[in-house]
Design a protein around this motif. Structure first.
Motif, short mmCIF file in Angstrom:
data_model
loop_
_atom_site.label_atom_id
_atom_site.label_comp_id
_atom_site.label_asym_id
_atom_site.label_seq_id
_atom_site.Cartn_x
_atom_site.Cartn_y
_atom_site.Cartn_z
N ASP A 212 0.81 -1.23 0.00
CA ASP A 212 0.00 0.00 0.00
C ASP A 212 0.84 1.28 0.00
O ASP A 212 0.32 2.35 0.29
N ARG A 213 2.10 1.16 -0.33
CA ARG A 213 2.99 2.32 -0.18
C ARG A 213 2.51 3.55 -0.95
O ARG A 213 2.81 4.69 -0.56
N ASN A 214 1.77 3.35 -2.06
CA ASN A 214 1.31 4.49 -2.86
C ASN A 214 -0.13 4.89 -2.57
O ASN A 214 -0.70 5.73 -3.28
N HIS A 215 -0.73 4.29 -1.56
CA HIS A 215 -2.11 4.63 -1.23
C HIS A 215 -2.17 6.08 -0.73
O HIS A 215 -1.34 6.50 0.08
N PRO A 216 -3.15 6.86 -1.17
CA PRO A 216 -3.25 8.26 -0.75
C PRO A 216 -3.30 8.44 0.77
O PRO A 216 -2.79 9.43 1.30
N ALA A 217 -3.91 7.48 1.47
CA ALA A 217 -4.00 7.60 2.92
C ALA A 217 -2.63 7.55 3.59
O ALA A 217 -2.41 8.18 4.63
N ILE A 218 -1.71 6.79 2.99
CA ILE A 218 -0.35 6.76 3.53
C ILE A 218 0.36 8.07 3.21
O ILE A 218 1.10 8.62 4.04
N GLN A 219 0.13 8.59 2.02
CA GLN A 219 0.77 9.85 1.63
C GLN A 219 0.32 11.01 2.51
O GLN A 219 1.07 11.95 2.74
N THR A 220 -0.91 10.95 3.01
CA THR A 220 -1.45 12.05 3.82
C THR A 220 -1.48 11.72 5.31
O THR A 220 -2.09 12.45 6.10
N ALA A 221 -0.85 10.64 5.71
CA ALA A 221 -0.84 10.24 7.12
C ALA A 221 -0.16 11.30 7.97
O ALA A 221 0.77 11.99 7.53
N PRO A 222 -0.61 11.46 9.21
CA PRO A 222 0.05 12.43 10.10
C PRO A 222 1.50 12.06 10.34
O PRO A 222 1.88 10.89 10.24
N SER A 223 2.30 13.04 10.64
CA SER A 223 3.73 12.83 10.87
C SER A 223 4.01 12.53 12.33
O SER A 223 3.46 13.17 13.23
N MET A 224 4.88 11.56 12.55
CA MET A 224 5.30 11.25 13.91
C MET A 224 5.92 12.48 14.58
O MET A 224 5.75 12.70 15.79
N LEU A 225 6.59 13.29 13.79
CA LEU A 225 7.29 14.44 14.34
C LEU A 225 6.33 15.43 15.00
O LEU A 225 6.73 16.20 15.88
N ASP A 226 5.06 15.43 14.56
CA ASP A 226 4.07 16.34 15.13
C ASP A 226 3.56 15.84 16.48
O ASP A 226 2.83 16.58 17.17
N TYR A 227 3.90 14.61 16.83
CA TYR A 227 3.40 14.04 18.08
C TYR A 227 4.51 13.80 19.10
O TYR A 227 4.28 13.19 20.15
N LEU A 228 5.69 14.29 18.80
CA LEU A 228 6.79 14.15 19.76
C LEU A 228 6.58 15.11 20.93
O LEU A 228 6.28 16.29 20.73
N ASN A 229 6.72 14.61 22.14
CA ASN A 229 6.66 15.50 23.29
C ASN A 229 7.97 16.28 23.41
O ASN A 229 8.90 16.08 22.62
N ARG A 230 8.03 17.15 24.38
CA ARG A 230 9.18 18.05 24.49
C ARG A 230 10.49 17.28 24.62
O ARG A 230 11.49 17.61 23.96
N GLU A 231 10.51 16.25 25.47
CA GLU A 231 11.74 15.48 25.69
C GLU A 231 12.18 14.77 24.41
O GLU A 231 13.38 14.73 24.08
N SER A 232 11.23 14.21 23.68
CA SER A 232 11.57 13.48 22.45
C SER A 232 12.07 14.43 21.36
O SER A 232 13.01 14.10 20.63
N LYS A 233 11.45 15.61 21.27
CA LYS A 233 11.92 16.61 20.30
C LYS A 233 13.34 17.04 20.61
O LYS A 233 14.19 17.15 19.71
N LEU A 234 13.60 17.29 21.88
CA LEU A 234 14.94 17.71 22.29
C LEU A 234 15.97 16.64 21.96
O LEU A 234 17.06 16.93 21.45
N TYR A 235 15.60 15.37 22.23
CA TYR A 235 16.52 14.26 21.96
C TYR A 235 16.84 14.19 20.47
O TYR A 235 18.02 14.08 20.07
N PHE A 236 15.81 14.26 19.64
CA PHE A 236 16.01 14.17 18.20
C PHE A 236 16.83 15.35 17.68
O PHE A 236 17.71 15.19 16.82
N ASP A 237 16.57 16.54 18.22
CA ASP A 237 17.34 17.73 17.82
C ASP A 237 18.82 17.56 18.15
O ASP A 237 19.70 17.97 17.37
N GLN A 238 19.10 16.93 19.29
CA GLN A 238 20.51 16.72 19.68
C GLN A 238 21.18 15.72 18.75
O GLN A 238 22.35 15.90 18.38
N VAL A 239 20.46 14.66 18.38
CA VAL A 239 21.02 13.68 17.43
C VAL A 239 21.37 14.38 16.12
O VAL A 239 22.46 14.20 15.57
N LYS A 240 20.44 15.18 15.61
CA LYS A 240 20.68 15.89 14.35
C LYS A 240 21.84 16.86 14.48
O LYS A 240 22.66 17.00 13.55
#
Length: 427
Positions: A212-240
């Motif tokens: 189903d990789r090309n299904h429109p629902a997958i293309q428009t799925a919400p992003s995990m990045l929008d659901y990261l809490n403060r600690e997870s965002k900070l962790y990911f920013d440090q990795v980057k």
């Protein structure tokens, strides 16, 4: 009746084995620079290890494992991946009690997955992997990614693309899971049967579906990045930030989830962008798996690692037209003519080998001309000739196959002379 190798397996013949050895030695050298130590685990484990560690909802557990009962009725599985066995060994052998922390480990091993064989994807595959257990520092994430990248770069690969994402901590992942269920539920009947099951078991896996990789629902799925809490965002920013400081380019892919249930926080893949490499470009995948040690009966211990397929690595080298510097040369070839010379050749060949010289001889009773042809086929640098005349004079006739020059060397001086010649001396 001719018996061939089972489908999805291949023989690595001597002409190719030197390439494998070069690749493995190069990777071991990189691991040594990073201060990682080798660990070796059994080829088969209790099936429960992969059910609990990899996850019941994964394709590996549901479709791809080679599972069997032994004579005691125990369910065993040929290992399909390396992280769960290494983590099991870490817990069982109480490596968490070592004063040296974190445990930085690497392995080479054969993995077994029942899937459709294709280029670089076999049912028996060879994998290199690295795991770090005992640190939740984002700098370790960057180090592990850097180790994988350096392994490829040391072998000459340049057309590489690093893709990263964050799956967040348990709270972030739970919130994202609920958002995916809400998003995909209206489209449930449009999804493949596997994804319909995943919707309730592990909806993140829908994002990784090949059907189903090309299904429109997958293309428009919400992003995990929008659901990261403060600690997870900070962790990911440090990795980057660390990757940027290490001058390792990367791309963030919000749909990257990897195929195993144990991942959280950092997830990554390294891909080949070489022309003609093929549709499946992934060379390596990994990520953080805090909680896996606890799941397998150990203490609260964070972990991160990756696995890379050696078959796909070799295909990437071919795609970039990289010739590995492996040689087919032989130091010396011993030619003996006559019964007594043959006896002395056996003794002297063994003596030269004990002194570190690579040498072979004829074992098919060929004439001198045939033995010279054998020396040519083996790309021998020197030919040592011993016949009745040489025996009487207690010398060996040494011929350079490059220059054609010949020189008689007293037998007691043979080892010293050959070592000198092979180290760049002149005849």
């Amino acid at each position: 009746m001719t018996i061939n190798a089972p489908r999805g397996t291949v023989d690595i013949l001597p002409k190719d084995a030197k390439k494998w050895q070069f690749v493995e030695n190069t990777i071991k050298n990189v691991c040594n620079r990073f201060n990682y130590e080798e660990i070796r685990t059994p080829v088969f484990e209790h099936t429960e290890l992969f059910q609990r560690g990899v996850g019941d909802s994964t394709d590996i557990v549901q479709k791809e494992m080679y599972t069997f009962e032994d004579r005691g009725g125990r369910s065993l599985t040929l290992r399909p991946e390396g992280t769960a066995p290494v983590t099991r060994a870490y817990v069982q052998n109480k490596l968490h009690g070592s004063p040296v922390q974190p445990a930085k480990l690497y392995y080479f091993g054969q993995m077994f997955r029942y899937e459709r064989p294709q280029a670089g994807r076999m049912r028996q595959l060879n994998q290199f992997g690295a795991e770090v257990l005992g640190s939740a520092n984002p700098a370790v994430d960057a180090e592990v990614i850097g180790l994988a990248m350096m392994c490829y770069q040391e072998l000459g690969l340049r057309d590489l693309k690093l893709v990263i994402n964050s799956l967040g901590d348990n709270e972030s992942r739970k919130n994202y899971r609920n958002a995916l269920i809400e998003h995909f539920t209206p489209h449930k009947n449009e999804l493949c049967s596997d994804c319909q099951t995943r919707l309730t078991q592990n909806p993140l896996r829908i994002l990784d579906c090949k059907t189903d990789r090309n299904h429109p629902a997958i293309q428009t799925a919400p992003s995990m990045l929008d659901y990261l809490n403060r600690e997870s965002k900070l962790y990911f920013d440090q990795v980057k930030e660390y990757l940027t400081m290490m001058d390792i380019p990367f791309t963030v892919d919000k749909n990257l989830v990897r195929g195993l249930d144990y991942y959280n926080h950092t997830a990554f893949e390294i891909m080949s962008e070489a022309e003609g490499f093929g549709a499946i470009t992934t060379l390596c995948g990994g990520g953080r798996y805090n909680g896996l040690v606890e799941e397998l009966g150990g203490p609260n211990t964070p972990g991160i690692g990756f696995g890379l397929g050696l078959e796909r690595l070799l295909l990437a080298l071919e795609a970039e037209k990289i010739e590995l510097p492996v040689t087919e040369e032989l130091d010396c070839y011993f030619i003996a003519v006559g019964e007594e010379a043959e006896k002395q050749a056996v003794r002297l060949t063994y003596e030269l080998r004990k002194q570190g010289i690579q040498i072979d001889k004829d074992y098919q009773d060929r004439k001198m001309k045939g033995q010279f042809k054998a020396a040519d086929r083996l790309h021998a640098k020197f030919v040592l000739i011993l016949g009745d005349e040489e025996l009487n004079n207690q010398v060996i006739n040494v011929k350079s196959m490059q220059t054609g020059e010949q020189k008689e060397i007293p037998i007691p001086e043979m080892v010293h002379y050959m070592n000198e010649m092979l180290q760049g001396g002149k005849a």
